[in-house]
Design a protein around this motif. Structure first.
Motif, PDB file in Angstrom:
ATOM      1  N   SER A  80      50.668  65.643 146.689  1.00 46.83           N
ATOM      2  CA  SER A  80      51.901  65.667 146.955  1.00 46.83           C
ATOM      3  C   SER A  80      51.639  64.275 145.424  1.00 46.83           C
ATOM      4  N   LEU A  81      51.506  63.265 145.667  1.00 46.54           N
ATOM      5  CA  LEU A  81      51.261  62.297 144.296  1.00 46.54           C
ATOM      6  C   LEU A  81      50.820  63.095 143.746  1.00 46.54           C
ATOM      7  N   ARG A  82      49.673  63.206 143.162  1.00 46.25           N
ATOM      8  CA  ARG A  82      49.053  64.078 142.124  1.00 46.25           C
ATOM      9  C   ARG A  82      50.075  65.300 141.265  1.00 46.25           C
ATOM     10  N   ARG A  83      51.006  66.263 141.886  1.00 48.11           N
ATOM     11  CA  ARG A  83      51.297  66.849 141.426  1.00 48.11           C
ATOM     12  C   ARG A  83      52.517  66.259 141.149  1.00 48.11           C
ATOM     13  N   TYR A  84      53.549  65.214 141.527  1.00 45.19           N
ATOM     14  CA  TYR A  84      54.748  64.388 141.338  1.00 45.19           C
ATOM     15  C   TYR A  84      54.043  63.405 140.141  1.00 45.19           C
ATOM     16  N   THR A  85      53.651  63.372 139.845  1.00 46.74           N
ATOM     17  CA  THR A  85      52.714  62.373 139.195  1.00 46.74           C
ATOM     18  C   THR A  85      52.907  63.779 137.827  1.00 46.74           C
ATOM     19  N   GLU A  86      52.119  64.123 137.336  1.00 47.59           N
ATOM     20  CA  GLU A  86      52.077  65.778 137.032  1.00 47.59           C
ATOM     21  C   GLU A  86      53.568  65.988 135.886  1.00 47.59           C
ATOM     22  N   SER A  94      51.951  72.178 159.742  1.00 44.59           N
ATOM     23  CA  SER A  94      53.669  72.697 158.777  1.00 44.59           C
ATOM     24  C   SER A  94      54.590  71.577 159.239  1.00 44.59           C
ATOM     25  N   ARG A  95      54.168  70.244 159.316  1.00 40.77           N
ATOM     26  CA  ARG A  95      55.705  69.790 158.791  1.00 40.77           C
ATOM     27  C   ARG A  95      54.785  68.401 157.893  1.00 40.77           C
ATOM     28  N   TYR A  96      53.711  69.211 156.955  1.00 43.16           N
ATOM     29  CA  TYR A  96      53.047  67.860 155.540  1.00 43.16           C
ATOM     30  C   TYR A  96      54.837  68.202 154.604  1.00 43.16           C
ATOM     31  N   GLY A  97      55.467  68.653 155.166  1.00 44.94           N
ATOM     32  CA  GLY A  97      56.747  68.709 154.416  1.00 44.94           C
ATOM     33  C   GLY A  97      57.351  66.926 154.344  1.00 44.94           C
ATOM     34  N   GLU A  98      57.213  67.104 155.693  1.00 46.30           N
ATOM     35  CA  GLU A  98      57.683  65.141 156.216  1.00 46.30           C
ATOM     36  C   GLU A  98      56.962  64.085 155.198  1.00 46.30           C
ATOM     37  N   VAL A  99      56.120  64.413 154.985  1.00 47.17           N
ATOM     38  CA  VAL A  99      54.976  63.583 153.945  1.00 47.17           C
ATOM     39  C   VAL A  99      55.590  63.548 152.648  1.00 47.17           C
ATOM     40  N   TYR A 100      55.330  65.108 152.341  1.00 43.91           N
ATOM     41  CA  TYR A 100      56.259  65.296 150.862  1.00 43.91           C
ATOM     42  C   TYR A 100      57.604  64.618 150.727  1.00 43.91           C
ATOM     43  N   HIS A 101      58.724  65.079 151.728  1.00 46.04           N
ATOM     44  CA  HIS A 101      59.936  64.359 150.662  1.00 46.04           C
ATOM     45  C   HIS A 101      59.879  62.826 151.108  1.00 46.04           C
ATOM     46  N   GLU A 102      59.118  62.515 151.839  1.00 41.43           N
ATOM     47  CA  GLU A 102      58.338  60.771 151.394  1.00 41.43           C
ATOM     48  C   GLU A 102      58.168  60.553 150.461  1.00 41.43           C
ATOM     49  N   THR A 103      56.661  61.129 149.615  1.00 44.53           N
ATOM     50  CA  THR A 103      56.397  60.330 148.949  1.00 44.53           C
ATOM     51  C   THR A 103      57.564  60.517 146.887  1.00 44.53           C
ATOM     52  N   ALA A 104      58.342  61.748 147.773  1.00 49.48           N
ATOM     53  CA  ALA A 104      59.085  61.978 146.266  1.00 49.48           C
ATOM     54  C   ALA A 104      60.018  60.983 146.119  1.00 49.48           C
ATOM     55  N   HIS A 105      60.247  60.343 146.922  1.00 48.53           N
ATOM     56  CA  HIS A 105      61.281  58.934 146.865  1.00 48.53           C
ATOM     57  C   HIS A 105      60.521  58.048 146.258  1.00 48.53           C
ATOM     58  N   LEU A 106      59.858  57.661 146.032  1.00 47.00           N
ATOM     59  CA  LEU A 106      58.619  57.282 145.043  1.00 47.00           C
ATOM     60  C   LEU A 106      59.516  57.263 143.817  1.00 47.00           C
ATOM     61  N   TRP A 107      60.091  58.031 142.990  1.00 48.08           N
ATOM     62  CA  TRP A 107      60.679  58.216 141.461  1.00 48.08           C
ATOM     63  C   TRP A 107      61.901  58.305 141.797  1.00 48.08           C
ATOM     64  N   HIS A 108      62.352  57.676 143.387  1.00 48.91           N
ATOM     65  CA  HIS A 108      64.034  57.472 142.712  1.00 48.91           C
ATOM     66  C   HIS A 108      64.706  56.630 142.003  1.00 48.91           C
TER      67      HIS A 108
END
Length: 483
Positions: free
Chosen positions: A260-266, A306-320
């Motif tokens: 997720s971090l690599r994808r968000y960075t892209e 199936s709950r990796y979405g919680e990780v994706y949610h929190e890593t997205a916050h690094l760009w907020h």
């Protein structure tokens, strides 16, 4: 039990304690540095030690007192100034002004000389006491206590001194906190301290204890120190601290976080600071939480892909971008939307369309019921205390925005706004203006409807969908995703 701790304990048993004043002065001080030397005593069930706290006057007037709040069963024992001389202080167990059931220790330290605007001062204090949950006020995730299986020191339970009054309204005036920290936490040698900062070293001590030393990687707004029998897994970008028996789950979480971090960075460009990120597993029921360089993640998410979405949610916050207090918190809506997109892209689970439809149904019902969300614009959610809606309403807004502007402009809007405000505070109006300048589409009516009025929910109540919003504003010529 010392007389100090006994008095604090009895004050809770005998009643809620004195009420705080009906009005506090607006908070004029903000922390800029913490140096902690803390120890966890499992036999006594206490946390405490020494704190060197540096604060800055962020107001336009002189300040004579330093207000602090602590856990209700903790007390300040001594305070010294920068010259080593003692400073006078008072403290009492009081009720939080906006939450009558919440009891805290409120302290006031008298500074030796007034602190001028923009000036800084350091105080050295010693504190300690018992750590108990705050579940009786409805904060079921704040189960914090001293326990050999799992102990956490964090601001949710005020396990260390926090600058402020027992009032959210008064504390908002100082704006978001941002500080450096150096922390030395001493625990028995069979325990491990996990933190989102940089581990500087482990030093053996007397009686089978060890001291962990961490420093912040980026300016922080909170400190979390989780103590358990942790294992450690190091990846290219992410460090995972996992509880016993969860090594396989930790590998999955690390892979998900790094993808997720690599994808968000892209999409949004590189982060402006931290080169590493930590995921710290905590027991179920204690509540996930994101900081600037780490997340606390519940055990269930470690062991359930199936709950990796919680990780994706929190890593997205690094760009907020931190919102101006009281923030409407629409960045939670952005993280919710990105969580759904990432779940589809990385995990192959098609759930975005169904979730958006579910949000639409929820708010059509809310409009019919006359709920507050039907009359309060999202930009005012913080002022009205309804920021819980920002997760879903914000997700609807960003879902529509992405489809209107297309991939490239969406990435520039989110990433560009982050880069231009990485060291400051953002506003809803500022975000809308920034976004409008990054695409040929006229986004002023769009944000007027979603952020500054309730036209979006009025349209839903008339039977329209978010897709109708997209059509009414016109899709980008090359929108990219068709989701």
């Amino acid at each position: 039990m010392s007389l100090i701790y006994l008095a604090a304990y009895l004050s809770v048993l005998q009643g809620p304690g004195p009420a705080p004043p009906s009005h506090f002065p607006t908070l004029a001080l903000s922390p800029v540095g913490y140096e902690l030397d803390l120890a966890i005593d499992y036999e006594r069930g206490t946390v405490g030690g020494d704190v060197r706290l540096t604060v800055r006057n962020v107001s336009a007037t002189e300040v004579r007192d330093l207000p602090l709040v602590l856990h209700r069963l903790m007390r300040i024992e001594d305070v010294q100034g920068e010259d080593g001389g003692g400073l006078s202080f008072d403290q009492d167990v009081v009720r939080w002004r906006e939450l009558d059931k919440r009891q805290v220790t409120a302290a006031r330290i008298s500074l030796r000389t007034p602190l001028g605007p923009g000036d800084e001062v350091s105080v050295h204090l010693r504190y300690g006491g018992y750590l108990t949950p705050y579940s009786e006020i409805g904060w079921l995730y704040v189960r914090d206590r001293v326990d050999r299986d799992f102990t956490i020191i964090r601001p949710d339970a005020l396990a260390y001194p926090v600058v402020g009054y027992p009032s959210w309204e008064a504390n908002r005036a100082a704006g978001p906190q941002s500080f450096a920290y150096l922390a030395r936490i001493t625990v028995p040698a069979d325990r491990f301290v996990a933190n989102g900062g940089r581990l500087l070293g482990l030093a053996p001590g007397p009686d089978g204890h060890v001291t962990f030393t961490y420093e912040n990687i980026e300016p922080a707004w909170r400190m979390d120190f989780a103590v358990a029998e942790y294992g450690v897994l190091e990846g290219d970008i992410v460090t995972v601290y996992y509880l016993p028996g969860d090594s396989a789950g930790a590998s999955g979480v690390m892979a998900a976080a790094e993808r997720s971090l690599r994808r968000y960075t892209e999409w949004f460009g590189p982060l402006t600071g931290a080169s590493r990120f930590s995921v710290i597993e905590i027991p179920d029921g204690w509540g996930s939480q994101a900081d600037v360089t780490s997340i606390l993640q519940t055990a269930a998410a470690f062991n359930d892909p199936s709950r990796y979405g919680e990780v994706y949610h929190e890593t997205a916050h690094l760009w907020h971008v931190t919102g101006k207090a009281p923030s409407p918190r629409w960045e939670e809506g952005l993280a919710t939307y990105l969580q759904l997109v990432m779940t589809e892209e990385l995990d192959g689970r098609n759930m975005l369309a169904d979730r958006i439809a579910g949000y639409e149904t929820r708010y059509r019902q809310a409009a019919r019921a006359g709920d507050a969300v039907a009359r309060v614009p999202m930009a005012r959610y913080g002022e009205e205390g309804i920021t819980g809606h920002a997760y879903r309403v914000g997700a609807l807004m960003f879902f529509a925005l992405h489809r209107i502007v297309g991939d490239a402009a969406f990435g520039e809007i989110v990433g560009g706004y982050y880069r231009t405000h990485a060291d400051g505070v953002g506003t809803s109006a500022g975000f809308a203006a920034f976004a409008d300048g990054r695409t040929p589409a006229d986004l002023q009516p769009f944000f007027a409807h979603w952020l500054f009025t309730t036209e979006w929910i009025d349209a839903l109540s008339r039977g329209e969908s978010v897709y109708d919003f997209v059509s009414s504003y016109g899709r980008a010529a090359d929108p990219g995703r068709s989701r």
